[in-house]
Design a protein around this motif. Structure first.
Motif, PDB file in Angstrom:
ATOM      1  N   PHE A 101       0.842  -1.196   0.000  1.00 36.14           N
ATOM      2  CA  PHE A 101       0.000   0.000   0.000  1.00 36.14           C
ATOM      3  C   PHE A 101       0.882   1.252   0.000  1.00 36.14           C
ATOM      4  O   PHE A 101       0.660   2.209  -0.749  1.00 36.14           O
ATOM      5  CB  PHE A 101      -0.935  -0.037   1.217  1.00 36.14           C
ATOM      6  N   LEU A 102       1.925   1.209   0.831  1.00 37.88           N
ATOM      7  CA  LEU A 102       2.856   2.331   0.928  1.00 37.88           C
ATOM      8  C   LEU A 102       3.581   2.567  -0.411  1.00 37.88           C
ATOM      9  O   LEU A 102       3.697   3.711  -0.881  1.00 37.88           O
ATOM     10  CB  LEU A 102       3.834   2.024   2.060  1.00 37.88           C
ATOM     11  N   LEU A 103       4.042   1.501  -1.050  1.00 40.08           N
ATOM     12  CA  LEU A 103       4.696   1.647  -2.362  1.00 40.08           C
ATOM     13  C   LEU A 103       3.714   2.209  -3.394  1.00 40.08           C
ATOM     14  O   LEU A 103       4.055   3.101  -4.175  1.00 40.08           O
ATOM     15  CB  LEU A 103       5.209   0.293  -2.880  1.00 40.08           C
ATOM     16  N   ASN A 104       2.503   1.666  -3.397  1.00 38.02           N
ATOM     17  CA  ASN A 104       1.517   2.091  -4.393  1.00 38.02           C
ATOM     18  C   ASN A 104       1.110   3.559  -4.213  1.00 38.02           C
ATOM     19  O   ASN A 104       0.981   4.288  -5.191  1.00 38.02           O
ATOM     20  CB  ASN A 104       0.284   1.176  -4.348  1.00 38.02           C
ATOM     21  N   CYS A 105       0.944   3.982  -2.954  1.00 37.77           N
ATOM     22  CA  CYS A 105       0.665   5.402  -2.668  1.00 37.77           C
ATOM     23  C   CYS A 105       1.766   6.294  -3.205  1.00 37.77           C
ATOM     24  O   CYS A 105       1.511   7.351  -3.756  1.00 37.77           O
ATOM     25  CB  CYS A 105       0.729   5.677  -1.162  1.00 37.77           C
ATOM     26  N   SER A 106       3.006   5.878  -2.944  1.00 37.25           N
ATOM     27  CA  SER A 106       4.171   6.680  -3.329  1.00 37.25           C
ATOM     28  C   SER A 106       4.167   6.868  -4.840  1.00 37.25           C
ATOM     29  O   SER A 106       4.366   7.966  -5.357  1.00 37.25           O
ATOM     30  CB  SER A 106       5.459   5.966  -2.914  1.00 37.25           C
ATOM     31  N   ASN A 107       3.927   5.774  -5.543  1.00 38.61           N
ATOM     32  CA  ASN A 107       3.889   5.795  -6.997  1.00 38.61           C
ATOM     33  C   ASN A 107       2.779   6.672  -7.535  1.00 38.61           C
ATOM     34  O   ASN A 107       2.977   7.435  -8.461  1.00 38.61           O
ATOM     35  CB  ASN A 107       3.646   4.367  -7.488  1.00 38.61           C
ATOM     36  N   SER A 108       1.591   6.528  -6.942  1.00 33.85           N
ATOM     37  CA  SER A 108       0.451   7.321  -7.395  1.00 33.85           C
ATOM     38  C   SER A 108       0.722   8.800  -7.156  1.00 33.85           C
ATOM     39  O   SER A 108       0.438   9.637  -8.010  1.00 33.85           O
ATOM     40  CB  SER A 108      -0.823   6.924  -6.644  1.00 33.85           C
ATOM     41  N   HIS A 109       1.289   9.100  -5.997  1.00 33.98           N
ATOM     42  CA  HIS A 109       1.569  10.498  -5.685  1.00 33.98           C
ATOM     43  C   HIS A 109       2.617  11.076  -6.639  1.00 33.98           C
ATOM     44  O   HIS A 109       2.454  12.198  -7.153  1.00 33.98           O
ATOM     45  CB  HIS A 109       2.024  10.637  -4.223  1.00 33.98           C
ATOM     46  N   SER A 110       3.672  10.305  -6.910  1.00 32.83           N
ATOM     47  CA  SER A 110       4.695  10.766  -7.857  1.00 32.83           C
ATOM     48  C   SER A 110       4.070  11.032  -9.223  1.00 32.83           C
ATOM     49  O   SER A 110       4.375  12.045  -9.868  1.00 32.83           O
ATOM     50  CB  SER A 110       5.808   9.726  -7.997  1.00 32.83           C
TER      51      SER A 110
END
Lengths: 246, 246
Positions: free
Chosen positions: A31-40
Motif C-alpha cells: 500500500f505504501l509503495l503504491n501510494c508513493s507511486n500514485s503520488h509521484s
C-alpha cells in the motif's frame, strides 16, 4: 488542503491481515509503495519513459513506525509528500490516520530514480527541471535510523534463500517489501502473538535478481530488536533490516 | 440490479503487478477472497461468532479462468454471488469485467463453513436456517474441473517447503492463495514472460499449520499444463494445483 500532500485510503479486508488479525506488513508495505507511486505520478514525476529511456523509482531507505496495531476491518488513511530533493534522491514522508484522524503511524523513505537499463541513478533536477522543487513540502516526521553500529553476537543464525518469481516486481528486482516479509518469516508465529512489531528500519543495498542465492543472517540485539541482513553470493549486502518489538 | 450479486472494484496499482507487468495471482487471489468475505458478510452469513462458537469460511475448490491478462494501471470489477447451498458447502461464482463491462475472466469456488476450534464442517441450513436459500442466485459460469486422473510421469520433480509465518492467515492455516504463489515459484520467470497463465484449478485437502514440512511434487502434463501437489509429512495431500498456459 495542501496540494503537495496525497491522501490514500485503505481498507484492511480480512485477507490483508496476518495470523494475528492485524494488518500484515506485506499488505501495508505494498500500500505504501503504491501510494508513493500514485503520488509521484500526480506530481508529474511518475516512473516511465522520458527522452526514450525508461526510469523507475526505487526505495533505498525505509522506516515505518506504528503507534498501535491496525486491525482487520479497520479503514485508515495514508498521507504522503516529498520533503526533500537532492541529487538522485528524494525523501518521502508518510502519516497514517484512523477514521477519527488520530495518527496511528508514520513512515519515512528515501527514493532514488534509476535508469531501468543501466541501473544507474539519475540527477533529479537534470531530469525533471528545477520545477521539481515546487512540489517539495518541507515538513518531516523526524524519523531517523539508529546510528549505532550493528555488532553481531556469536550466536547469530543464518539461512539461505533463492530469489523466486514471486519475489520480483515490475522493476525486475526483488521487491523491497518482500525482504521484510522474508525477514519476518525467520521467526515463529508466537513472536508476533506476544509482541507488537512497532518499528521497522530498512537499508537497501545491491539489487537482487531471479534465482540469486542469498544468505540471511539474523541476530538478536541487546535492545531486544532483531537484526536481519541479506547477503549476496559476492558477500555484498542486499538489505539490512532492524525489527523493533514492544 | 440483482441484490444477490455483490460488485467490488479493484485498481491494479503498480505493486500489485508481477514481474511481467500484469496483475499478480497473489493480489488477484486475495482480492477474490476479500470480495467473497465481504459479500458473505453483507448477505448475513459472514464468518464470526454464532452460538458462542467461532465459525469461518474456508475454500475447498477454486477455478480461475482469465480471458486476457489484466495489466497494471487497469481497473476492473468483480461480481460474486452464491449459486448453490448444500450440506456444509456453498458454490460461489465470480465474473471479472473491465471498464467497458467486457468480461475478462470468470471464477468458481466451493466454500465450506467450519468450526474454528474443532475444524469440522457445519451444516449450513442448521446454522443459518432455510432463509439461506433466499440468497442463492442459480446462474453459473459453467466452470468445471478437468476430470481426467492425473498420472505423474517418471520425470516429476520434488522440493521441500516449510510453512512460515507469512503463509498463515486469520484462519490459522496456510492461506489458500499462498499455495498458488508457492506453486508459481517453482518455475523460472521466463515461463511467465513467454506464456500466459490463463487458468488455475485448485483442490484443497488437509490444512497445514506453522512449521509443517511439505513436499511439493511438480510434473509437466501431456497437455502442457503443470501439475503441482503439496503433500504433508503423513503423505496426505494439502493441495493439488493445475496451471494452464497459452
Amino acid at each position: 488542503m495542501n496540494n503537495k500532500i496525497g491522501t490514500y485510503t485503505f481498507v484492511v479486508d480480512d485477507f490483508y491481515a496476518d495470523q494475528t488479525g492485524t494488518l500484515g506488513w506485506g499488505a501495508l508495505g505494498r500500500f505504501l509503495l503504491n501510494c508513493s507511486n500514485s503520488h509521484s505520478m500526480n506530481m508529474g514525476i511518475g516512473m516511465g519513459k522520458y527522452d526514450n529511456n525508461v526510469y523507475m523509482w526505487v526505495i533505498t531507505r525505509l522506516i515505518v513506525n506504528l503507534h498501535e496495531p491496525i486491525h482487520k476491518g479497520q479503514t485508515f488513511k495514508m498521507e504522503t509528500w516529498i520533503s526533500k530533493v537532492y541529487y538522485s534522491f528524494m525523501n518521502r514522508e508518510y502519516v497514517m490516520m484512523n477514521n477519527d484522524s488520530k495518527v496511528i503511524g508514520t513512515a519515512f523513505a528515501v527514493w532514488a530514480l534509476i535508469d531501468a537499463k543501466t541501473r544507474q541513478t539519475v540527477n533529479l533536477i537534470n531530469m525533471f527541471g528545477s520545477d521539481m522543487e515546487q512540489i517539495v513540502y518541507e515538513k518531516t516526521n523526524g524519523l531517523s535510523f539508529d546510528k549505532k553500529r550493528v555488532k553481531l553476537s556469536d550466536s547469530f543464525e543464518h539461512s539461505n534463500l533463492r530469489v523466486k518469481f514471486g519475489d520480483i516486481d515490475i522493476n525486475q528486482h526483488m521487491n523491497s517489501i518482500r525482504y521484510i516479509e522474508h525477514a519476518l518469516d525467520l521467526f515463529p508465529s508466537e513472536l508476533y502473538f506476544h509482541h507488537f512489531l512497532n518499528r521497522i528500519e530498512v537499508q537497501y543495498g545491491q539489487e537482487t535478481s531471479f534465482n540469486d542465492h542469498l544468505t540471511l543472517v539474523n541476530n538478536k540485539m541487546d535492545d531486544n530488536s532483531m537484526y536481519v541482513e541479506f547477503r549476496k553470493e559476492s558477500g555484498e549486502p542486499a538489505c539490512k533490516i532492524r525489527l523493533y518489538f514492544s
